[in-house]
Enzyme design. Structure first.
Site, PDB file in Angstrom:
ATOM      1  CD  GLU A 100      -6.144  -5.514  -2.643  1.00 15.69           C
ATOM      2  OE1 GLU A 100      -5.661  -4.434  -3.037  1.00 15.69           O
ATOM      3  OE2 GLU A 100      -5.850  -6.623  -3.143  1.00 15.69           O
ATOM      4  NE  ARG A 143      -6.000  -2.147  -4.613  1.00 11.59           N
ATOM      5  CZ  ARG A 143      -6.236  -2.572  -5.847  1.00 11.59           C
ATOM      6  NH1 ARG A 143      -6.757  -1.763  -6.739  1.00 11.59           N
ATOM      7  NH2 ARG A 143      -5.972  -3.816  -6.181  1.00 11.59           N
TER       8      ARG A 143
END
Ligand SMILES: *[C@@H]1O[C@H](CO)[C@@H](O)[C@H](O)[C@H]1NC(C)=O
Length: 649
Positions: free
Chosen positions: A273, A277
């Site tokens: 993640e 991101r």
């Protein structure tokens, strides 16, 4: 060693040459004497060289002349007298010599200047000194002012450069794309207005928090962000703001990253993640704006993730503590395995990062992962979702194009695109994987809907995740360069259709988290815990690729249906919220505005209603979070290995 003569045989070494001693012939002894003479000569020469240090690098006529000129009159003074005059320096000591020379030169120049001043201005000694001091002070002040001015000029220049970079992007390829059709333009404006609403709400109620709770109007953080406050929404939204031409908002986000983004807290974070991101978001914003600060931040974060790659196989762990560098896997993941969609979704970011920083370490890490999974045996050519990073063995044989598997396949294809279609290993692995998926998992329902089933402990599960809906776009994007382009473009269209059906068959016209094909059920969810919709992008993502690649109007129509459904069910006066059950007319809202809604869902919708010259898909490649990297900015495996060898040497 025993000697035949009874006398000990031993050898002496002179300069490493063994000199036999003892009962030896006369010729031996002569040789010894000659050698001794040579050695003595050598020592004398060496000594002479050693004791003439001053001449070693100063025997040079012009240098000597320079020194004489510098020393001026003093050169003719006896050493101790000069020493008395110039303080307690011992001119015979090497380190004092320089000091002495500088001092002499400085004082001599100063005295000369003073004499000249006195003569020119007709001043007495004291006045001349004062006069000189004033001049020196003025000089210092002027220097300081000049420095300040230069710094200011640099600031202005930097700002100008940044503006120029932004201007260069104006219209093409990262702004613009204004459609000429007024109806399409209106739809595009609507999507931009949604972005404005999502952004302004986040800004008003939860600036700096990871995400926004749009109903309770406060900050929110999901477990994937650990316990830290990292402004996830800001970083995820930046490139979308840029693409939509919302430059004031972009600048505010950029300034927040420059001054307030802090990645130092003690926190355990998801490697995957954080990569898609944060690293992805910063690199994409860098690619669009040219702002180097963003690239540096991305590299800082990547460096903090590197400890997770220190495993026996090089397959990274899922979690890393960015403070201590310790890393681990989830207990629930097949006995501590790493997850395919996690370690298989590092490639684009790390390759682009290696390209823009020139640091091969990022490229090495991801090529190592890929080579490892390429070499090991795969059941039926399929990649199971779990791999033990210590043993290098697959875990449970669970295969999915949805959760846990999805973006591994996506990144094989996109690595090939990113490389300017030169990374043939990536393309081959993608083609092989897709053929295995087609042979084993692609099914058609009795009602004629094509879907990709999952394979779980020896049997098929006829279910598709919302996450898996991205694969329609992937198949279509991968058509060109495949063994059968028409077939894959068609397959992409069929998945797009199925996922649209999943939306269309709900009361909200939004699709559930997972839908099934069981008996009479087609493209619908039957389990309560699969009926939610959390603003996910994958369906409109596939519509986007289908629109760009086929220009069939239905994809724009389907995208517009999604816009209307979002407005009706998810919009609140404090931003956008997910819903708990897509099959309810007035669904309950979950009070979370996911950061990927701004990064992905709204970006793909906006691009669907833009002209193709905005973010053309042969110039930009989107990561798993819809962050865009320039096609061609890659780092070859050969280069990463060569540099590595050089570094080790
Ligand atoms: C980065 O990509 C560019 C092309 O966009 C290429 O010219 C350059 O050589 C690459 N840099 C490295 C270090 O591979």
């Amino acid at each position: 060693m025993a000697s035949t003569s009874g006398l000990p045989t031993y050898q002496r070494y002179v300069n490493g040459v063994p000199i036999p001693v003892g009962r030896k012939s006369l010729r031996m002894r002569e040789k010894y004497i000659i050698l001794l003479v040579f050695v003595t000569f050598g020592v004398v020469c060496f000594g002479a060289f050693f004791f003439l240090p001053d001449l070693r690098d100063k025997v040079n006529v012009s240098e000597m002349r320079r020194q004489i000129v510098r020393a001026g009159d003093d050169i003719f003074m006896p050493g101790d007298e000069a020493a008395r005059k110039h303080g307690d320096v011992d001119v015979h000591r090497l380190e004092d010599k320089d000091r002495f020379e500088n001092k002499v030169a400085g004082e001599w120049a100063q005295q000369k200047a003073l004499d000249e001043l006195k003569k020119r201005e007709g001043l007495k000694d004291e006045d001349a000194l004062k006069f000189q001091e004033n001049i020196m002070e003025d000089k210092e002040r002027i220097m300081k002012e000049k420095e300040i001015k230069e710094m200011e000029m640099k600031k202005i220049e930097d700002e100008k450069k940044r503006e120029q970079i932004e201007k260069d992007h104006e219209g093409h390829p990262s702004h613009g794309g204004e459609p000429s059709d007024p109806d399409v333009r209106e739809k595009r404006n609507k999507v931009k207005e949604m972005m404005t609403h999502a952004w302004k709400s986040y800004e008003a109620y939860s600036w700096g928090a990871n995400e926004l709770r749009p109903i309770s109007k406060r900050g929110h953080s999901a477990s994937i962000f650990g316990s830290t406050t990292l402004g996830a929404t800001i970083i995820d939204a930046m490139d979308t703001l840029h693409i939509m031409g919302m430059m004031d908002e972009f600048k505010k986000a950029r300034d927040w990253v420059a001054t307030s983004f802090n990645f130092d807290g003690p926190a355990e974070l998801s490697v995957f993640e954080t990569n898609i991101r944060f690293i992805g978001g910063l690199l994409s914003a860098y690619a669009l704006s040219g702002d180097k600060m963003l690239k540096d931040k991305a590299a800082d974060i990547a460096d903090k993730l590197l400890p997770a790659f220190k495993t026996a196989t090089g397959i990274p762990h899922s979690m890393v503590n960015i403070k201590t560098g310790s890393s681990r896997n989830w207990g629930w993941a097949s006995g501590g395995a790493s997850i395919l969609s996690e370690f298989g979704t590092m490639h684009l970011e790390f390759i682009y990062l290696a390209n823009v920083t020139g640091n091969p370490i990022y490229a090495e890490k991801v090529y190592k992962i890929r080579d490892f999974v390429d070499k090991i045996e795969k059941p039926n050519g399929l990649y199971p979702n779990y791999l033990n990073p210590r043993t290098g063995k697959w875990g449970q044989h669970h295969v999915a194009i949805g959760a846990l598997g999805d973006s591994f396949y996506e990144y094989l294809l996109k690595a090939w695109i990113q490389s300017g279609k030169t990374d043939h290993t990536a393309r081959r692995m993608y083609d092989e994987a897709v053929q295995a998926i087609e042979a084993n998992l692609v099914k058609t329902s009795p009602g004629g809907l094509t879907y990709v089933a999952e394979y779980k402990s020896g049997r098929l599960e006829h279910k598709m995740d919302h996450l898996g809906c991205f694969c329609g776009g992937m198949f279509a994007l991968g058509a060109e360069g495949s063994p059968d382009p028409a077939r894959y473009l068609k397959l992409g269209g069929e998945i797009s259709h199925t996922c649209h059906e999943a939306y269309d068959r709900s009361d909200t016209k939004l699709g559930p988290e997972a839908f099934r094909f069981d008996g009479n059920t087609e493209a619908k969810s039957i389990r309560q815990n699969e009926k939610y919709y959390i603003l996910r992008p994958e369906v409109v993502e596939t519509h986007f690729y289908m629109w760009r690649l086929t220009k069939e109007q239905k994809y724009r129509d389907w995208a517009w249906e999604a816009v209307q459904a979002l407005e009706k069910n998810c919009r609140t006066d404090g931003g956008y919220s997910g819903i708990r059950d897509v099959y309810q007319v007035n669904p309950q809202q979950d009070d979370v505005q996911q950061s990927f809604f701004l990064a992905e869902t709204l970006k793909y919708l906006y691009l669907i209603f833009s002209e193709d010259d905005l973010m053309p898909i042969d110039k930009w490649v989107f990561n798993s979070e819809a962050h865009a990297f320039p096609v061609g900015a890659s780092f070859s495996e050969k280069d990463s290995l060569n540099t590595n060898k050089e570094r080790k040497r």
